[in-house]
Design an enzyme around this catalytic site. Structure first.
Site, PDB file in Angstrom:
ATOM      1  N   ARG A 167       0.795  -1.226   0.000  1.00  0.00           N
ATOM      2  CA  ARG A 167       0.000   0.000   0.000  1.00  0.00           C
ATOM      3  C   ARG A 167       0.833   1.284   0.000  1.00  0.00           C
ATOM      4  NH1 ARG A 167      -3.063  -3.690   3.223  1.00  0.00           N
ATOM      5  NH2 ARG A 167      -4.907  -4.300   2.023  1.00  0.00           N
ATOM      6  N   GLY A 228      -3.840 -12.108  10.701  1.00  0.00           N
ATOM      7  CA  GLY A 228      -4.856 -12.544  11.660  1.00  0.00           C
ATOM      8  C   GLY A 228      -5.590 -13.798  11.246  1.00  0.00           C
ATOM      9  N   GLU A 229      -5.706 -14.039   9.928  1.00  0.00           N
ATOM     10  CA  GLU A 229      -6.404 -15.243   9.452  1.00  0.00           C
ATOM     11  C   GLU A 229      -5.579 -16.511   9.692  1.00  0.00           C
ATOM     12  OE1 GLU A 229      -8.807 -12.578   9.044  1.00  0.00           O
ATOM     13  OE2 GLU A 229      -7.102 -12.135   7.770  1.00  0.00           O
ATOM     14  N   TRP A 277      -2.864  -4.333  10.654  1.00  0.00           N
ATOM     15  CA  TRP A 277      -2.329  -4.372   9.300  1.00  0.00           C
ATOM     16  C   TRP A 277      -2.602  -3.134   8.457  1.00  0.00           C
ATOM     17  CZ3 TRP A 277      -6.178  -4.410   5.510  1.00  0.00           C
ATOM     18  CH2 TRP A 277      -7.464  -4.818   5.914  1.00  0.00           C
ATOM     19  N   ASN A 295      -8.954  -8.573  13.672  1.00  0.00           N
ATOM     20  CA  ASN A 295      -9.813  -9.617  14.232  1.00  0.00           C
ATOM     21  C   ASN A 295      -9.036 -10.637  15.064  1.00  0.00           C
ATOM     22  OD1 ASN A 295      -9.069 -10.282  11.238  1.00  0.00           O
ATOM     23  ND2 ASN A 295      -9.341 -12.264  12.215  1.00  0.00           N
ATOM     24  N   ASP A 337     -15.288 -11.408  11.819  1.00  0.00           N
ATOM     25  CA  ASP A 337     -14.149 -10.794  11.140  1.00  0.00           C
ATOM     26  C   ASP A 337     -14.326  -9.283  10.990  1.00  0.00           C
ATOM     27  OD1 ASP A 337     -11.679 -10.648   9.836  1.00  0.00           O
ATOM     28  OD2 ASP A 337     -12.589 -10.892   7.866  1.00  0.00           O
ATOM     29  N   ASP A 339     -12.670  -6.593  11.639  1.00  0.00           N
ATOM     30  CA  ASP A 339     -11.390  -5.923  11.891  1.00  0.00           C
ATOM     31  C   ASP A 339     -11.579  -4.487  12.375  1.00  0.00           C
ATOM     32  OD1 ASP A 339      -8.902  -7.277  11.399  1.00  0.00           O
ATOM     33  OD2 ASP A 339      -9.586  -7.618   9.366  1.00  0.00           O
ATOM     34  N   ARG A 364     -15.736  -1.472  10.559  1.00  0.00           N
ATOM     35  CA  ARG A 364     -16.187  -2.630   9.791  1.00  0.00           C
ATOM     36  C   ARG A 364     -17.468  -3.223  10.369  1.00  0.00           C
ATOM     37  NH1 ARG A 364     -11.411  -6.140   7.220  1.00  0.00           N
ATOM     38  NH2 ARG A 364     -12.398  -8.180   7.030  1.00  0.00           N
ATOM     39  N   ASN A 424     -14.459  -1.411   4.457  1.00  0.00           N
ATOM     40  CA  ASN A 424     -13.214  -2.152   4.589  1.00  0.00           C
ATOM     41  C   ASN A 424     -12.070  -1.155   4.759  1.00  0.00           C
ATOM     42  OD1 ASN A 424     -10.974  -4.275   3.620  1.00  0.00           O
ATOM     43  ND2 ASN A 424     -12.844  -5.398   4.073  1.00  0.00           N
TER      44      ASN A 424
END
Length: 595
Positions: A167, A228-229, A277, A295, A337, A339, A364, A424
């Site tokens: 980014r 996190g996932e 993140w 999350n 989720d 976040d 979110r 998001n």
């Protein structure tokens, strides 16, 4: 080499749930070999030094503090406030129809989503592309000055949830600083692209990744982990900007002997997620860093009873030590989720007749928040999308979660918003003249059901499978751009779309709000009414990045990346089929008034 159509990817991710993460990693390794070839060597590849190479003025801390009045765009959200607003009015509602292309980068044949925000210092523009390439352009002419191609460790591609993106950069002194997918932080010389230092924060392939732009505060590079996932325990670090040496590090999920550690079942903090993140913001008046936390892991909340601090939270930190000053948790014991990483924007507001130094955030979980940034106390929270997961706000100023809409191993649920959220990561903007926030919004719901899961480093750690669904209050309309009055938290206007609104917004003193669309148009809206006052010609791909504006020699420019990708085509399942035909590959466009 095996290949998979985008439509097959969509079906697979929706049907397989947590296995879809592994599918995404598989697809990352089966993209065209030409794209992979671009990551084969970590190197600076300076172009031949042009005769007209611009001079470069080192960036100081006082420059960063004063970035809101700069002609450039000195950090990810332009300045420490995170407002994504420029005080330029050369381009305005009266003449924006004359906006035309000043220069473009030419197409870059990388098929992943281009989510980077250009940073502009004087005549230098620094950009990143997917797969961790950094390019310097002359911001006035578009001449490429140098390019640096980082070699991503192959193991890193196995543990990415949400496309292969980068980014952007931070600037400080003579350095351009960025993070990598395999958890390195690298500093380059701003004028040559040559490497100054390179440090590793975590082993690749274990669940960690970095996709955010760093933030430099008081000579320290602040950057945090993704993952996190994968159950990777989140952290935020402060590095010495001159050397890359670590000055401080905090974990976002506390151990049992730390405050908040008792909000987790025994031992689960080590796999608790909480990836921080996205780039945070900074209040220079109080020397306070504001950073969002993502999350908890696993997604299935029934496996980890408790509030699960500091997941889905906003942290106020001392940027010199990392010590926490206060926190605010948006969603306790999250199972959806939701976040908490969206940009915490600084704004001075008045609510019910009382002035506040506030943080505002479209979260979110579907609520638009105003929080007192001096103490972390809630000012107000209002829904901005259809929301059945959160029932309201309790007397302590925190969300009341709808436990009936939490899945279990034997119960499937339907709830709104979806796991992609009411908003998001895409930055919104704040216009101090209109007293409005401009919010890129998603309108979708989901089904969820629990599935058995055990932790293994580097493997998905969800415990749920899911499918995106239409929002029954707006079927077929998946995105909108809306304006919210900061004094009330209520919507002023809204532009709805059949596409998801997957791009950030830019507000200007010229009374305009810029944002892009998946079908490849950059648009300008009247900031007061929401009317579309300019639309670009159709560009080469969809837009999922943040537009910026800067000035050189008295001329105002607006710039944006095209390059479709990101979370929507990977995770939205059948809802994303209309976007399957959008061309891939990135191109940077810079616009100015036709003279």
């Amino acid at each position: 080499m095996l290949k998979m159509s985008l439509q097959d990817r969509l079906k697979g991710a929706s049907a397989l749930g947590c296995a879809g993460l592994a599918l995404t990693a598989f697809v990352a390794l089966t993209v065209p070999s030409a794209a992979l070839a671009q990551t084969t060597a970590p190197m600076a590849s300076p172009m031949a030094t042009p005769m007209t190479a611009p001079a470069y003025t080192p960036v100081s801390q006082s420059d960063l503090v004063g970035a809101s009045t700069s002609d450039g765009w000195l950090m990810f959200n332009r300045d420490y406030s995170g407002q994504d607003y420029v005080p330029f009015d050369q381009i305005n509602t009266g003449n924006v129809a004359s906006l035309t292309t000043a220069w473009t980068s030419g197409k870059i044949n990388i098929p992943d989503g281009f989510e980077g925000t250009p940073v502009v210092v004087g005549n230098y523009m620094f950009v990143t592309t997917p797969r961790d390439h950094v390019i310097a352009y002359n911001a006035k002419t578009g001449e490429k000055l140098w390019q640096y191609d980082y070699q991503v460790a192959p193991a890193a591609f196995k543990t990415l949830c949400c496309d292969i993106n980068n980014r952007g950069v931070a600037v400080y002194g003579n350095s351009v600083i960025f993070g990598t997918l395999d958890n390195h932080v690298v500093a380059l010389d701003a004028t040559t692209g040559k490497e100054q230092w390179n440090v590793s924060l975590a082993e690749s392939g274990t669940g960690y990744s970095i996709t955010e732009a760093p933030l430099v505060v008081n000579g320290k590079v602040i950057i945090a982990s993704g993952g996190g996932e994968y159950g990777a325990r989140g952290f935020i670090v402060g590095l010495d900007a001159a050397t890359g040496n670590q000055v401080w590090k905090i974990y976002t999920i506390p151990s049992p002997d730390e405050p908040g550690g008792d909000t987790w079942p025994k031992g689960m903090y080590q796999t608790g997620g909480g990836a921080a993140w996205m780039t945070g913001t900074y209040d220079s008046d109080t020397n306070t860093l504001l950073w969002g936390v993502g999350n908890p892991g696993p997604w299935l909340a029934k496996m980890r009873p408790g509030k699960n601090l500091y997941s889905d939270s906003l942290l106020a930190l001392d940027p010199d030590t990392g010590k926490m000053k206060w926190y605010y948790q948006y969603t306790a014991n999250d199972s959806w989720d939701y976040d908490g990483v969206n940009t915490p924007q600084l704004a001075d507001i008045t609510y019910e007749g009382k002035p506040y130094k506030a943080i505002i955030e479209a979260n979110r979980n579907g609520y638009f928040y105003a929080i007192d940034r001096t103490n972390g106390k809630l000012i107000y929270a209002k829904t901005f999308v259809h929301d059945t997961s959160i029932l309201g706000i309790d007397k302590t100023g925190h969300a009341i979660t709808n436990d009936a809409n939490k899945p279990t191993l034997t119960k499937s649920i339907f709830t709104c918003p979806s796991f992609l959220g009411g908003k998001n990561w895409w930055p919104g903007s704040v216009d101090p003249d209109t007293n409005m926030a401009y919010v890129p919004t998603l309108h979708a719901c989901m089904t969820m059901v629990g599935v058995p899961v055990t932790y293994s480093a580097g493997l998905p750690f969800l415990g749920e499978k899911f499918e995106m669904k239409d929002d029954p209050t707006s079927p077929g309309q998946y995105g909108s751009l809306q304006a919210i009055d900061l004094s009330t938290g209520k919507q002023v206007w809204q532009q709805k779309s059949s596409f998801p609104w997957d791009a950030g917004t830019l507000a200007t003193k010229g009374g305009l709000v810029f944002s892009g669309t998946p079908d490849g148009y950059l648009k300008a809206f009247d900031a007061k009414t929401g009317d579309v006052v300019w639309t670009s010609p159709q560009l080469t791909s969809g837009i999922i990045s943040n537009p910026i504006s800067y000035r050189i020699d008295g001329v105002q420019y607006v710039a944006v990346w095209t390059g479709w990708g990101g979370v929507w085509p990977i995770w939205a399942g059948k809802l994303a089929i209309p976007e399957a035909k959008i061309p891939r590959g990135g191109q940077l466009y810079v616009f100015a008034l036709h003279s």
